[in-house]
Design an enzyme around this catalytic site. Structure first.
Site, mmCIF file in Angstrom:
data_model
loop_
_atom_site.group_PDB
_atom_site.id
_atom_site.type_symbol
_atom_site.label_atom_id
_atom_site.label_comp_id
_atom_site.label_asym_id
_atom_site.label_seq_id
_atom_site.Cartn_x
_atom_site.Cartn_y
_atom_site.Cartn_z
ATOM 1 N N GLU A 1 55.266 44.485 57.737
ATOM 2 C CA GLU A 1 54.220 45.322 57.127
ATOM 3 C C GLU A 1 54.780 46.427 56.244
ATOM 4 O O GLU A 1 54.192 46.771 55.218
ATOM 5 C CB GLU A 1 53.329 45.935 58.219
ATOM 6 C CG GLU A 1 52.396 44.954 58.910
ATOM 7 C CD GLU A 1 52.990 44.264 60.136
ATOM 8 O OE1 GLU A 1 54.234 44.261 60.300
ATOM 9 O OE2 GLU A 1 52.205 43.732 60.946
ATOM 10 N N GLY B 1 50.625 40.291 61.723
ATOM 11 C CA GLY B 1 49.545 39.977 62.667
ATOM 12 C C GLY B 1 49.794 38.677 63.414
ATOM 13 O O GLY B 1 49.279 38.484 64.523
ATOM 14 N N ALA C 1 48.333 39.021 58.802
ATOM 15 C CA ALA C 1 46.959 39.262 58.379
ATOM 16 C C ALA C 1 46.827 38.800 56.927
ATOM 17 O O ALA C 1 47.822 38.721 56.199
ATOM 18 C CB ALA C 1 46.648 40.740 58.513
ATOM 19 N N GLU D 1 51.923 39.589 66.226
ATOM 20 C CA GLU D 1 51.079 40.392 67.133
ATOM 21 C C GLU D 1 50.120 39.507 67.925
ATOM 22 O O GLU D 1 49.886 39.735 69.110
ATOM 23 C CB GLU D 1 50.306 41.430 66.313
ATOM 24 C CG GLU D 1 51.237 42.479 65.710
ATOM 25 C CD GLU D 1 50.536 43.404 64.722
ATOM 26 O OE1 GLU D 1 49.952 42.907 63.738
ATOM 27 O OE2 GLU D 1 50.548 44.629 64.940
HETATM 28 N N1 CO8 Z 1 48.157 36.616 53.573
HETATM 29 C C1 CO8 Z 1 47.591 35.890 52.580
HETATM 30 N N2 CO8 Z 1 48.194 34.820 52.025
HETATM 31 C C2 CO8 Z 1 49.415 34.476 52.474
HETATM 32 C C3 CO8 Z 1 50.060 35.191 53.524
HETATM 33 C C4 CO8 Z 1 49.366 36.301 54.073
HETATM 34 N N3 CO8 Z 1 49.877 37.015 55.088
HETATM 35 N N4 CO8 Z 1 51.259 34.602 53.744
HETATM 36 C C5 CO8 Z 1 51.361 33.568 52.906
HETATM 37 N N5 CO8 Z 1 50.251 33.482 52.128
HETATM 38 C C6 CO8 Z 1 49.946 32.510 51.092
HETATM 39 C C7 CO8 Z 1 50.775 32.765 49.839
HETATM 40 O O1 CO8 Z 1 50.164 33.766 49.040
HETATM 41 C C8 CO8 Z 1 50.766 31.406 49.203
HETATM 42 O O2 CO8 Z 1 49.523 31.223 48.558
HETATM 43 P P1 CO8 Z 1 49.456 30.642 47.051
HETATM 44 O O3 CO8 Z 1 49.978 29.241 47.176
HETATM 45 O O4 CO8 Z 1 48.019 30.724 46.719
HETATM 46 O O5 CO8 Z 1 50.336 31.507 46.233
HETATM 47 C C9 CO8 Z 1 50.806 30.449 50.403
HETATM 48 O O6 CO8 Z 1 50.360 31.212 51.506
HETATM 49 C C10 CO8 Z 1 52.215 29.953 50.690
HETATM 50 O O7 CO8 Z 1 53.063 31.073 50.829
HETATM 51 P P2 CO8 Z 1 54.438 31.237 50.013
HETATM 52 O O8 CO8 Z 1 54.381 30.509 48.702
HETATM 53 O O9 CO8 Z 1 54.775 32.690 49.980
HETATM 54 O O10 CO8 Z 1 55.413 30.437 51.001
HETATM 55 P P3 CO8 Z 1 56.981 30.638 51.155
HETATM 56 O O11 CO8 Z 1 57.442 29.502 52.005
HETATM 57 O O12 CO8 Z 1 57.648 30.861 49.845
HETATM 58 O O13 CO8 Z 1 57.150 32.026 51.992
HETATM 59 C C11 CO8 Z 1 56.604 33.589 53.752
HETATM 60 C C12 CO8 Z 1 56.694 32.118 53.321
HETATM 61 C C13 CO8 Z 1 58.033 34.184 53.804
HETATM 62 C C14 CO8 Z 1 55.983 33.629 55.133
HETATM 63 C C15 CO8 Z 1 55.765 34.385 52.732
HETATM 64 O O14 CO8 Z 1 54.538 33.692 52.513
HETATM 65 C C16 CO8 Z 1 55.414 35.780 53.162
HETATM 66 O O15 CO8 Z 1 56.252 36.672 53.094
HETATM 67 N N6 CO8 Z 1 54.155 36.004 53.585
HETATM 68 C C17 CO8 Z 1 53.653 37.314 53.950
HETATM 69 C C18 CO8 Z 1 54.216 37.797 55.266
HETATM 70 C C19 CO8 Z 1 53.735 39.179 55.569
HETATM 71 O O16 CO8 Z 1 54.029 40.139 54.890
HETATM 72 N N7 CO8 Z 1 52.959 39.330 56.659
HETATM 73 C C20 CO8 Z 1 52.413 40.587 57.102
HETATM 74 C C21 CO8 Z 1 51.014 40.781 56.604
HETATM 75 S S1 CO8 Z 1 50.325 42.384 56.985
HETATM 76 C C22 CO8 Z 1 49.824 42.252 58.593
HETATM 77 O O17 CO8 Z 1 49.957 41.227 59.207
HETATM 78 C C23 CO8 Z 1 49.193 43.479 59.219
HETATM 79 C C24 CO8 Z 1 48.551 43.168 60.545
HETATM 80 C C25 CO8 Z 1 47.712 44.343 60.979
HETATM 81 C C26 CO8 Z 1 46.394 43.924 61.651
HETATM 82 C C27 CO8 Z 1 45.337 43.577 60.676
HETATM 83 C C28 CO8 Z 1 43.995 43.330 61.237
HETATM 84 C C29 CO8 Z 1 43.048 42.573 60.280
#
Ligand code: CO8
Length: 259
Positions: free
Chosen positions: A133, A110, A66, A113
């Site tokens: 999460e 998400g 998400a 999911e």
């Molecule tokens: N949300 C928003 N932006 C994101 C997300 C995300 N989930 N994932 C990556 N991005 C963005 C980063 O902020 C970054 O943006 P910017 O260049 O502006 O800084 C860009 O994408 C590239 O990401 P990274 O630089 O972090 O890329 P890496 O290759 O270094 O890392 C990862 C890749 C490991 C995937 C890392 O991006 C990461 O850990 N992302 C988050 C993963 C995460 O925690 N996901 C769970 C989110 S919570 C959730 O899903 C709850 C669901 C519940 C339902 C909700 C209903 C609406």
């Protein structure tokens, strides 16, 4: 086709393809993305030419979860009062046509999911799955504790949900989350071939098979077996069933009418 901001939606023959298209954010799933997925499924479901739908992302990410930037400022009451089902958050799971998630790269939170809402998951060898999460101070909200547990069992689901670690494609296949692993550069070719094969089957029979398998997740065994038997009997009302059996006996390919 409608125009989409966050998706690419196309039809290749009998296969509908929904591609998440927010590459700079690794296909983070905002409320806007979920809203568009609902419209895309509505559209492909209504298109009688489509017999199977693929949901996919980019090479680097199916979806990294998400949209954390969108969610961060929200309060309990914001989330409580936003009707996630009404915006179409679970629309992939309610699709009546067979669905395939073609997963390359990250399928996290998400993203995992959303992939689990599909009927079948095919993974590129680069795929990584997880429910991180907990590392953000929250828990899965659209099936991560439920569908994952049913797919891979309690211990491994707890492991993923409590540590937030990722599992690779091999572990996901071993655990039963994924039906097959393919080389990353062959992912769409394989997914489309599978979707074409499914789309060529009798449509009502495919829906009955899908519904019967899904009942295994939602009902006790005796109820599920009853539903299966009722649907099995119902196939005998279809010309596609008598044609399918006649074709076998006559050593030829069946010609399905209901496609
Ligand atoms: N949300 C928003 N932006 C994101 C997300 C995300 N989930 N994932 C990556 N991005 C963005 C980063 O902020 C970054 O943006 P910017 O260049 O502006 O800084 C860009 O994408 C590239 O990401 P990274 O630089 O972090 O890329 P890496 O290759 O270094 O890392 C990862 C890749 C490991 C995937 C890392 O991006 C990461 O850990 N992302 C988050 C993963 C995460 O925690 N996901 C769970 C989110 S919570 C959730 O899903 C709850 C669901 C519940 C339902 C909700 C209903 C609406």
């Amino acid at each position: 086709m409608s125009s989409y901001e966050h998706l690419i939606v196309e039809r290749k023959g009998a296969v509908g393809i929904i591609t998440l298209n927010r590459p700079k954010m690794l296909n983070a799933l905002s409320f806007g993305v979920f809203g568009e997925i609902k419209i895309a499924i509505d559209e492909l479901e209504a298109d009688i030419a489509v017999g199977c739908i693929i949901v996919t992302g980019s090479e680097k990410a199916f979806a990294a979860g998400a949209d954390i930037k969108e969610m961060q400022p929200k309060s309990f009451i914001d989330m409580f009062s936003s009707d996630f089902t009404a915006i179409g958050g679970d629309r992939v799971a309610t699709c009546t046509k067979p669905t395939i998630a073609a997963v390359s790269g990250y399928a996290l939170g998400g993203g995992c999911e959303l992939a689990m809402m599909c009927d079948i998951m095919i993974a590129a060898d680069t795929a990584k799955f997880g429910q991180p999460e907990i590392t953000l101070g929250t828990i899965p909200g659209i099936g991560g504790t439920q569908r994952l547990t049913r797919a891979i069992g309690k211990s491994k689901a707890m492991d993923l949900c409590l540590t937030g670690r990722m599992m690779d494609a091999a572990e996901a296949e071993r655990s039963g989350l994924v039906s097959r692993i393919v080389p990353a550069d062959k992912l769409m070719e394989e997914a489309i071939a599978m979707a074409e094969k499914i789309a060529a089957m009798s449509r009502p029979v495919a829906t009955m098979a899908k519904n019967a398998v899904n009942r295994a997740f939602e009902t006790p065994l005796t109820e599920g077996l009853k539903v299966e038997r009722d649907l099995f009997h119902a196939t005998f009302a279809l010309e596609d069933r008598s044609e399918g059996m006649a074709a076998f006996i006559e050593k030829r390919k069946p010609v399905n009418k209901n496609r």
